[in-house]
Design an enzyme around this catalytic site. Structure first.
Site, PDB file in Angstrom:
ATOM      1  N   ASN A  35       0.797  -1.234   0.000  1.00  9.43           N
ATOM      2  CA  ASN A  35       0.000   0.000   0.000  1.00  9.43           C
ATOM      3  C   ASN A  35       0.830   1.285   0.000  1.00  9.43           C
ATOM      4  O   ASN A  35       0.263   2.376   0.054  1.00  9.43           O
ATOM      5  CB  ASN A  35      -1.002   0.002   1.157  1.00  9.43           C
ATOM      6  N   GLN A  92      -8.643  22.047  12.499  1.00 11.48           N
ATOM      7  CA  GLN A  92      -7.771  22.148  13.696  1.00 11.48           C
ATOM      8  C   GLN A  92      -6.795  23.300  13.411  1.00 11.48           C
ATOM      9  O   GLN A  92      -5.628  23.101  13.100  1.00 11.48           O
ATOM     10  CB  GLN A  92      -7.026  20.819  13.926  1.00 11.48           C
ATOM     11  N   ASP A 161     -24.705  28.594  11.180  1.00  9.54           N
ATOM     12  CA  ASP A 161     -24.269  29.316  12.379  1.00  9.54           C
ATOM     13  C   ASP A 161     -23.721  30.679  11.961  1.00  9.54           C
ATOM     14  O   ASP A 161     -23.542  30.955  10.770  1.00  9.54           O
ATOM     15  CB  ASP A 161     -23.217  28.521  13.165  1.00  9.54           C
ATOM     16  N   LYS A 184     -28.755  29.218  18.232  1.00  3.14           N
ATOM     17  CA  LYS A 184     -29.393  28.375  19.253  1.00  3.14           C
ATOM     18  C   LYS A 184     -30.015  29.272  20.304  1.00  3.14           C
ATOM     19  O   LYS A 184     -29.362  30.191  20.792  1.00  3.14           O
ATOM     20  CB  LYS A 184     -28.347  27.475  19.919  1.00  3.14           C
ATOM     21  N   ARG A 186     -31.931  29.150  24.036  1.00  4.59           N
ATOM     22  CA  ARG A 186     -32.339  28.310  25.161  1.00  4.59           C
ATOM     23  C   ARG A 186     -33.747  28.705  25.591  1.00  4.59           C
ATOM     24  O   ARG A 186     -34.018  29.849  25.911  1.00  4.59           O
ATOM     25  CB  ARG A 186     -31.339  28.464  26.317  1.00  4.59           C
ATOM     26  N   THR A 218     -24.522  18.802  11.817  1.00  6.22           N
ATOM     27  CA  THR A 218     -24.844  20.233  11.855  1.00  6.22           C
ATOM     28  C   THR A 218     -25.973  20.545  10.880  1.00  6.22           C
ATOM     29  O   THR A 218     -26.965  21.205  11.219  1.00  6.22           O
ATOM     30  CB  THR A 218     -23.587  21.059  11.446  1.00  6.22           C
TER      31      THR A 218
HETATM   32  C1  R5P Z   1     -17.804  23.783  11.323  1.00  7.23           C
HETATM   33  O1  R5P Z   1     -17.273  24.798  11.784  1.00  7.23           O
HETATM   34  C2  R5P Z   1     -17.973  23.581   9.864  1.00  7.23           C
HETATM   35  O2  R5P Z   1     -18.216  24.768   9.190  1.00  7.23           O
HETATM   36  C3  R5P Z   1     -19.092  22.583   9.575  1.00  7.23           C
HETATM   37  O3  R5P Z   1     -20.317  23.140  10.049  1.00  7.23           O
HETATM   38  C4  R5P Z   1     -18.849  21.263  10.248  1.00  7.23           C
HETATM   39  O4  R5P Z   1     -17.550  20.833  10.030  1.00  7.23           O
HETATM   40  C5  R5P Z   1     -19.814  20.232   9.748  1.00  7.23           C
HETATM   41  O5  R5P Z   1     -19.542  19.022  10.392  1.00  7.23           O
HETATM   42  P1  R5P Z   1     -20.651  17.912  10.546  1.00  7.23           P
HETATM   43  O6  R5P Z   1     -21.208  17.637   9.181  1.00  7.23           O
HETATM   44  O7  R5P Z   1     -19.896  16.730  11.097  1.00  7.23           O
HETATM   45  O8  R5P Z   1     -21.683  18.408  11.493  1.00  7.23           O
END
Ligand code: R5P
Length: 286
Positions: A35, A92, A161, A184, A186, A218
């Site tokens: 590989n 990251q 977001d 979001k 609450r 998300t």
């Molecule tokens: C987050 O900051 C990115 O913009 C995406 O909203 C996120 O990476 C989506 O990840 P997932 O599909 O696992 O919720």
């Protein structure tokens, strides 16, 4: 100039070759029985500008990219320019906890070692480009995504977001419709509601746009909430569609899922070569 398509991005390399009217290099890319990766540039690239197109995801494609770069350098290419349609490890982009690497920076350091320039598409955050020690450029697939959403008669573009709000705004401008982002709220100790900041989606055709869909968590939450709040149809769009595991199933209540071809899946309906080509033209051909 020669354009090299890595295994992950042959499609984009071919499109760039056509748009820029520059040849695709003949390359051999294969895996040994254990590989490990083997690459060979079969054309003579001595003294040429070489453009290597390769998404750096999953990890095996990073190794391939590094070997293609070295092959170009060993063959005395004049310059090596990287096109990284999806730049892996971008999320990251800082140390969230002590002891962690800044992965986006580590990748930039290593990928930039044998290169004279780099272009990426919609990196998770624009400042990731600053991690490179070589000239680094960003281009955005949002205008191409917006063209598709316009055909679907989308009335509101939403970001899942606040961080992605700029993307939704840009798409809405091109479509000529409204935009908003989700936040979001609450309600009580146990209940969190996801709501639009200002617009009412009831009876509307909406699109939710993000840079990445990975596990789909998300986006699925956003789609389901918008349906609950009366949205007529919900389109889902992203630049980089990883669709890990059952991500697509989670998005079952969306009218359609649109992604670009930075990662090839069944949802890659939008080409990114048209937004990359002008950068290469300006940097290498003018
Ligand atoms: C987050 O900051 C990115 O913009 C995406 O909203 C996120 O990476 C989506 O990840 P997932 O599909 O696992 O919720």
């Amino acid at each position: 100039m020669y354009i090299i398509g890595g295994s992950a991005s042959k499609n984009i390399a071919e499109d760039l070759s056509k748009i820029l009217d520059q040849p695709l290099a003949d390359v051999t890319i294969k895996r040994f029985i254990d590989n490990e990766c083997y690459v060979k540039i079969n054309d003579d690239v001595n003294g040429e500008d070489v453009v290597i197109v390769q998404t750096t995801y999953p990890d095996r494609n990073i190794i391939e990219m590094l070997l293609l770069q070295d092959a170009a350098v060993e063959a005395n290419a004049k310059t090596v320019f990287l096109v990284i349609p999806y730049y892996g490890y971008a999320r990251q982009d800082r140390k969230f906890q002590e002891g962690e690497p800044v992965s986006a920076k580590a990748m930039a350091k290593h990928l930039g070692m044998n290169a004279n320039g780099v272009v990426t598409v919609d990196p998770h955050k624009d400042y990731i480009l600053d991690f490179f020690d070589i000239p680094a450029y960003n281009c955005s697939a949002v205008p191409e995504i917006a063209k598709h959403l316009k055909e679907k008669k989308v009335e509101i573009v939403l970001a899942p977001d606040k961080g992605a709000a700029g993307r939704a705004e840009k798409a809405a401008e091109i479509i000529g419709c409204e935009h908003d982002f989700l936040e979001k709220k609450r309600i009580d100790d146990k209940t969190i509601e996801i709501k639009t900041k200002k617009l009412d989606v009831n009876g509307k055709t909406v699109a939710i746009i993000d840079d990445i869909i990975s596990t789909g968590g998300t986006m699925a939450k956003a789609v389901n909430e918008m349906k609950k709040q009366g949205a007529e149809e919900v389109y889902v769009a992203c630049t980089h569609g990883l669709f890990v595991g059952n991500a697509a199933e989670k998005l079952g209540s969306a009218k359609e899922i649109l992604a670009t071809d930075t990662i090839i899946t069944g949802f890659s309906k939008i080409k990114v070569a048209p937004v990359i080509a002008p950068v290469l033209k300006k940097q290498l051909l003018e």
